[in-house]
Design a protein around this motif. Structure first.
Motif, short mmCIF file in Angstrom:
data_model
loop_
_atom_site.label_atom_id
_atom_site.label_comp_id
_atom_site.label_asym_id
_atom_site.label_seq_id
_atom_site.Cartn_x
_atom_site.Cartn_y
_atom_site.Cartn_z
N GLY A 23 -1.39 9.45 5.64
CA GLY A 23 -0.24 9.73 6.50
C GLY A 23 0.84 8.67 6.46
O GLY A 23 1.93 8.86 6.96
N GLU A 24 0.55 7.53 5.83
CA GLU A 24 1.59 6.50 5.65
C GLU A 24 2.49 6.80 4.46
O GLU A 24 3.48 6.11 4.24
CB GLU A 24 0.95 5.12 5.47
N THR A 25 2.12 7.82 3.68
CA THR A 25 2.96 8.14 2.52
C THR A 25 4.05 9.14 2.93
O THR A 25 3.93 9.82 3.95
CB THR A 25 2.15 8.77 1.37
N ASP A 26 5.06 9.23 2.07
CA ASP A 26 6.16 10.15 2.40
C ASP A 26 5.79 11.61 2.20
O ASP A 26 6.63 12.50 2.34
CB ASP A 26 7.44 9.76 1.64
N GLY A 30 7.32 11.30 8.57
CA GLY A 30 7.46 9.93 9.07
C GLY A 30 6.82 8.88 8.17
O GLY A 30 6.97 7.69 8.42
N GLY A 31 6.11 9.31 7.13
CA GLY A 31 5.48 8.34 6.23
C GLY A 31 6.52 7.68 5.35
O GLY A 31 7.58 8.25 5.08
N LEU A 32 6.25 6.46 4.91
CA LEU A 32 7.23 5.69 4.15
C LEU A 32 6.83 5.43 2.70
O LEU A 32 7.66 5.49 1.80
CB LEU A 32 7.44 4.32 4.83
N VAL A 33 5.56 5.15 2.46
CA VAL A 33 5.15 4.73 1.12
C VAL A 33 5.35 5.90 0.14
O VAL A 33 4.87 7.00 0.41
CB VAL A 33 3.66 4.32 1.10
N SER A 78 2.86 -0.31 2.83
CA SER A 78 1.88 0.20 3.80
C SER A 78 1.52 -0.85 4.85
O SER A 78 1.81 -2.04 4.70
CB SER A 78 0.61 0.61 3.06
N SER A 79 0.83 -0.39 5.87
CA SER A 79 0.35 -1.31 6.91
C SER A 79 -0.62 -2.32 6.31
O SER A 79 -0.68 -3.47 6.74
CB SER A 79 -0.32 -0.53 8.04
N THR A 80 -1.37 -1.90 5.30
CA THR A 80 -2.32 -2.82 4.66
C THR A 80 -1.58 -4.03 4.11
O THR A 80 -2.02 -5.18 4.27
CB THR A 80 -3.06 -2.09 3.51
N CYS A 81 -0.45 -3.79 3.49
CA CYS A 81 0.34 -4.88 2.92
C CYS A 81 1.03 -5.69 4.03
O CYS A 81 1.08 -6.91 3.97
CB CYS A 81 1.38 -4.34 1.96
#
Ligand code: SF4
Ligand code: SF4
Length: 114
Positions: A23-26, A30-33, A78-81
């Protein structure tokens, strides 16, 4: 202010699998990566391309580890980074940062103020 050590490092971007919730991907609202730079690794998780392999190297890392480097998707990472901090950046030791740097022959970052 001390310069950011990461701009001449990048070792963590070329040492580990960088995974996160899809869900963090585009591909998600709302996802960005950029999803095109990721690959699925589990039903709900993806990894940055290039990092799910024996010698990880994130596709978004530009430059050579230990020399001037940059993340080509810095604002979209991502949030991981985002949550991975350089050792002592906030006064806390990060042994994983040390480990990544050691892999490339770079010394551990010194504690703040040293
Ligand atoms: S997305 Fe950027 S910060 Fe994250 S691992 Fe790749 S190069 Fe490093
Ligand atoms: S290994 Fe540590 S110093 Fe190097 S880029 Fe990653 S967080 Fe920054």
């Amino acid at each position: 202010m001390k310069p950011n050590p990461c701009i001449e490092c990048g070792a963590c971007c070329a040492s580990f699998r960088v995974s996160f919730y899809w869900g963090e991907t585009d591909a998600a609202p709302g996802g960005l990566v950029p999803a095109r730079l990721t690959q699925p690794i589990a039903p709900h998780h993806v990894a940055m391309l290039g990092t799910d392999q024996a010698q990880p190297h994130c596709i978004a890392l530009q430059g050579t580890v230990g020399q001037p480097v940059s993340c080509t998707i810095y604002a979209l990472r991502s949030s991981t980074c985002r949550e991975f901090t350089a050792s002592w950046e906030h006064g806390e030791h990060n042994p994983v940062c040390d480990r990544a740097r050691a892999k490339y022959g770079l010394p551990p970052l010194p504690p703040s103020g040293v």
